[in-house]
Design a protein around this motif. Structure first.
Motif, mmCIF file in Angstrom:
data_model
loop_
_atom_site.group_PDB
_atom_site.id
_atom_site.type_symbol
_atom_site.label_atom_id
_atom_site.label_comp_id
_atom_site.label_asym_id
_atom_site.label_seq_id
_atom_site.Cartn_x
_atom_site.Cartn_y
_atom_site.Cartn_z
ATOM 1 N N UNK A 67 -12.363 -7.399 2.210
ATOM 2 C CA UNK A 67 -11.452 -6.361 1.003
ATOM 3 C C UNK A 67 -11.529 -5.367 1.507
ATOM 4 N N UNK A 68 -10.445 -4.561 1.760
ATOM 5 C CA UNK A 68 -10.174 -3.033 1.931
ATOM 6 C C UNK A 68 -9.413 -2.488 1.053
ATOM 7 N N UNK A 69 -10.209 -1.584 0.105
ATOM 8 C CA UNK A 69 -9.508 -0.768 -0.776
ATOM 9 C C UNK A 69 -8.941 0.569 -0.255
ATOM 10 N N UNK A 70 -7.813 0.893 -0.458
ATOM 11 C CA UNK A 70 -7.531 1.774 0.258
ATOM 12 C C UNK A 70 -6.819 3.111 -0.603
ATOM 13 N N UNK A 77 4.708 8.205 -2.251
ATOM 14 C CA UNK A 77 5.301 8.374 -1.024
ATOM 15 C C UNK A 77 4.513 7.754 0.182
ATOM 16 N N UNK A 78 3.888 6.544 -0.145
ATOM 17 C CA UNK A 78 3.033 6.047 0.850
ATOM 18 C C UNK A 78 3.710 4.730 1.738
ATOM 19 N N UNK A 79 4.961 4.724 1.627
ATOM 20 C CA UNK A 79 5.555 3.750 2.146
ATOM 21 C C UNK A 79 5.121 3.351 3.563
ATOM 22 N N UNK A 80 4.962 4.307 4.330
ATOM 23 C CA UNK A 80 4.514 4.163 5.812
ATOM 24 C C UNK A 80 3.367 3.386 6.095
ATOM 25 N N UNK A 81 2.336 3.731 5.261
ATOM 26 C CA UNK A 81 1.333 2.947 5.274
ATOM 27 C C UNK A 81 1.246 1.604 4.881
ATOM 28 N N UNK A 96 -0.452 -3.453 -4.451
ATOM 29 C CA UNK A 96 -0.700 -2.209 -4.841
ATOM 30 C C UNK A 96 -1.475 -2.343 -6.186
ATOM 31 N N UNK A 97 -2.163 -1.342 -6.311
ATOM 32 C CA UNK A 97 -3.060 -1.451 -7.525
ATOM 33 C C UNK A 97 -2.785 -0.216 -8.601
ATOM 34 N N UNK A 98 -3.160 -0.336 -9.902
ATOM 35 C CA UNK A 98 -3.351 0.672 -10.824
ATOM 36 C C UNK A 98 -4.959 0.929 -10.750
ATOM 37 N N UNK A 99 -5.064 2.202 -11.205
ATOM 38 C CA UNK A 99 -6.501 2.596 -11.301
ATOM 39 C C UNK A 99 -7.086 3.520 -10.350
ATOM 40 N N UNK A 100 -8.171 3.531 -9.891
ATOM 41 C CA UNK A 100 -8.760 4.472 -8.900
ATOM 42 C C UNK A 100 -8.223 4.168 -7.464
ATOM 43 N N UNK A 101 -8.072 2.971 -7.030
ATOM 44 C CA UNK A 101 -7.527 2.659 -5.772
ATOM 45 C C UNK A 101 -5.958 2.400 -5.673
ATOM 46 N N UNK A 102 -5.292 2.623 -4.500
ATOM 47 C CA UNK A 102 -3.994 2.625 -4.469
ATOM 48 C C UNK A 102 -3.610 1.278 -3.923
ATOM 49 N N UNK A 130 -8.853 7.801 2.284
ATOM 50 C CA UNK A 130 -10.242 7.215 2.161
ATOM 51 C C UNK A 130 -10.108 5.498 2.142
ATOM 52 N N UNK A 131 -11.114 4.880 2.521
ATOM 53 C CA UNK A 131 -11.167 3.435 2.166
ATOM 54 C C UNK A 131 -12.526 2.996 1.869
ATOM 55 N N UNK A 132 -12.664 1.711 1.268
ATOM 56 C CA UNK A 132 -14.082 1.443 1.122
ATOM 57 C C UNK A 132 -13.762 -0.207 1.193
#
Length: 152
Positions: A67-70, A77-81, A96-102, A130-132
């Motif tokens: 799992x990669x949290x991004x 405006x992160x559509x390119x990711x 797509x998440x709510x909260x700390x990670x996107x 960043x990623x986790x």
């Protein structure tokens, strides 16, 4: 889409090679009606394609998953990711998440080296701050997802 379409998709998800005749008996329609519904679902984009899932060559048959949290630079405006992640075949889920990670990205690959390579690619994408990452050690539950309106 109605409940019968959902059942057709659920059956095709379980076995994409099921014959129209067998599928028709399971959803209680004629073979021709099932064929027409499948063609319509394909035209509407509900069925975007059929794929082959190959088993790994190692003796265990295990796939390495992570799992990669991004965190993105700009959440709105992160559509390119997202577009770049869609092009990576080992990305099996991207939400797509709510909260700390996107974003939460689930990777499944044939080797740890491939996971590391994809992680590096994601971390270097323009728009990623960043990623986790966490490797999956074992899978406790692995059940097929039921479709909406499914009675299964």
């Amino acid at each position: 889409m109605d409940a019968i379409d959902e059942k057709i998709i659920a059956e095709l998800t379980r076995n994409a090679r099921i014959s129209h005749a067998e599928l028709a008996s399971r959803v209680r329609l004629s073979r021709n009606a099932v064929r027409q519904r499948i063609e319509r679902l394909e035209r509407q984009g509900h069925i975007a394609g059929y794929t082959i899932v190959r088993q790994p060559k190692d003796s265990e048959g295990d796939v390495v998953s992570a799992l990669v949290l991004v965190y993105r630079q700009d959440r709105m405006r992160g559509g390119e990711v997202l577009a770049a992640l869609k092009r990576i075949p080992e990305v099996v889920i991207c939400e797509v998440l709510s909260g700390d990670f996107d974003l939460m990205v689930r990777l499944e690959a044939l080797s740890l080296e491939r996971i590391r390579s994809i992680w590096e690619d994601i971390a270097q994408m323009p728009g990623v701050r960043d990623t986790v990452t966490a490797l999956t050690l074992s899978r406790v539950v692995d059940r097929p997802r039921a479709g909406k309106g499914s009675t299964a």
